[in-house]
Design an enzyme around this catalytic site. Structure first.
Site, mmCIF file in Angstrom:
data_model
loop_
_atom_site.group_PDB
_atom_site.id
_atom_site.type_symbol
_atom_site.label_atom_id
_atom_site.label_comp_id
_atom_site.label_asym_id
_atom_site.label_seq_id
_atom_site.Cartn_x
_atom_site.Cartn_y
_atom_site.Cartn_z
ATOM 1 C CG HIS A 168 -2.156 0.828 1.068
ATOM 2 N ND1 HIS A 168 -2.560 1.356 -0.133
ATOM 3 C CD2 HIS A 168 -3.083 1.240 1.988
ATOM 4 C CE1 HIS A 168 -3.679 2.043 0.035
ATOM 5 N NE2 HIS A 168 -4.006 1.993 1.320
ATOM 6 C CG ASP A 216 -2.923 5.242 -4.068
ATOM 7 O OD1 ASP A 216 -2.256 5.147 -3.027
ATOM 8 O OD2 ASP A 216 -2.798 6.176 -4.886
#
Length: 396
Positions: free
Chosen positions: A367, A371
């Site tokens: 992450h 995204d």
């Protein structure tokens, strides 16, 4: 003339290695290029062979010892060929007594996979008929012996005392240690999240059913599902470059090539050989490469080059019956796709409930650079390609 047996030059990323298995003992006769010892690194098993016909004089490094590149591990004396050494051993023995020791010696020359299988089932190599080259025992020989219902020696089959709580302590292999280190490191350094989707496998299964015979006749390799997923993955990576990127310090490195790792099982654990430039390969090339990797993995023949690099990984837990999982990223990559088993499930299409062969897909990603929108879009793209495989051929 005596010579030194040394550890081969290790790859740049490998600092040291471990003596895994000596296949010859001091005084044993060896033929040129016959495997003397297996040396295990954290990536592959290296075979060190006899430089000539002769005799292994002395073992300097024993099994379990840690060694470095070009370190002396044994001494070897080049000498008589196998045909000349036989009479010397048989001067004081009847000819009838020679056959059994020769058989035992040939059966003792086994690969790590075969030795592990023997140990797991408590079998004696000399009690199994060897059909391999030069009288060597193969994995198939042991498996056939087990399937035939042959039993291990009585001492190995002795039942444990009633109420006994047995334990068995086995040292971790270098590969298993390295896998553990990398998995823990991935959990500590990356912000790993997993997103899921399901995919209707019917379109791919219909194509495979229709063309599998013709495909095999034309390309001499079977048409599987992995080539569809590798192709779909590459197309998705092109649309979402961040998934094909990696973090290097404070920089993000975007790779302009597509080297897809394929997680496969081996006797030493899970390994990830890499399909280079997967975007430039045909489906037949991909299937052929995966087949070769699988065979090499089972025989411990994967090289460091096979396992080095990779910008993304595909893991098929469905081959073992997994319904759903959260795969762990293979650093320094930023994503991994997990495939699972296909099973008939009810789904709604056009307002009606129908039965379709469905598979859950899992996409674990870092992450820090990927995204949520990108992760969902990436997995949805793979789903779209699999459910409409004509788009792969048309590059749509």
């Amino acid at each position: 003339m005596s010579s030194e047996i040394k550890v081969p030059v290790l790859p740049e990323s490998v600092a040291d290695a471990t003596i895994a298995t000596w296949h010859k003992q001091p005084g044993d006769h060896c033929e040129r290029d016959e495997n003397l010892v297996d040396i295990e690194t954290d990536k592959v098993v290296l075979e060190v062979v006899a430089p000539d016909d002769g005799v292994l004089e002395e073992i300097i490094k024993n099994e379990g010892d840690t060694v470095v590149a070009e370190e002396i591990i044994a001494k070897f004396k080049a000498g008589a060929s196998a045909s000349k050494s036989a009479p010397e051993k048989s001067e004081d023995k009847p000819s009838d007594a020679q056959a059994e020791p020769a058989k035992e010696e040939s059966n003792d020359v086994v690969s790590p996979a075969v030795r592990r299988l023997l140990n797991e089932h408590g079998l004696n190599a000399s009690a199994i008929k060897a059909t391999g080259k030069g009288g060597r025992l193969t994995k198939e020989d042991v498996e056939n012996h087990i399937k035939s219902g042959a039993k291990a020696p009585a001492k190995a089959a002795a039942p444990a005392p009633a109420g006994a709580r047995e334990e068995k302590r086995v040292p971790m292999t270098r590969l298993r240690k390295r896998i553990a280190e990398r998995l823990v490191d991935a959990q500590h350094t990356a912000a790993i999240l997993t997103t899921f989707n399901d995919v209707n496998m019917k379109p791919v299964m219909d194509i495979r059913s229709k063309y599998k015979d013709q495909f095999q006749q034309t390309h001499d390799v079977k048409l599987g599902f992995m080539s569809f997923f590798v192709k779909a993955t590459v197309e998705a990576l092109k649309r979402f470059p961040a998934v094909n990127a990696s973090i290097d310090g404070d920089d993000i490195v975007y790779h302009g090539f597509y080297d897809v790792g394929i997680a496969v099982s081996s006797p030493r654990g899970l390994v990830v050989p890499v399909i280079r430039d997967a975007d430039q390969l045909s489906m037949a090339d991909i299937e052929r490469t995966i087949l070769e990797f699988g065979q090499k993995a089972q025989n411990n023949q994967l090289t460091v080059d096979d396992l080095t690099g990779g910008t993304f990984t595909v893991s098929n837990g469905g081959t073992f019956g997994s319904l759903m999982s959260t795969p762990i990223i293979n650093p320094p990559q930023s994503g991994i796709l997990g495939m699972h088993r296909t099973e008939q499930r009810p789904v709604v299409e056009n307002g009606e409930i129908v039965i379709r062969p469905m598979m859950y897909l899992a996409f674990s990603y870092d992450h820090r650079i990927i995204d949520g929108r990108e992760s969902v879009g990436f997995l949805k793209t793979i789903k779209d390609y699999i459910e409409d495989p004509a788009r792969i051929l048309l590059e749509l």
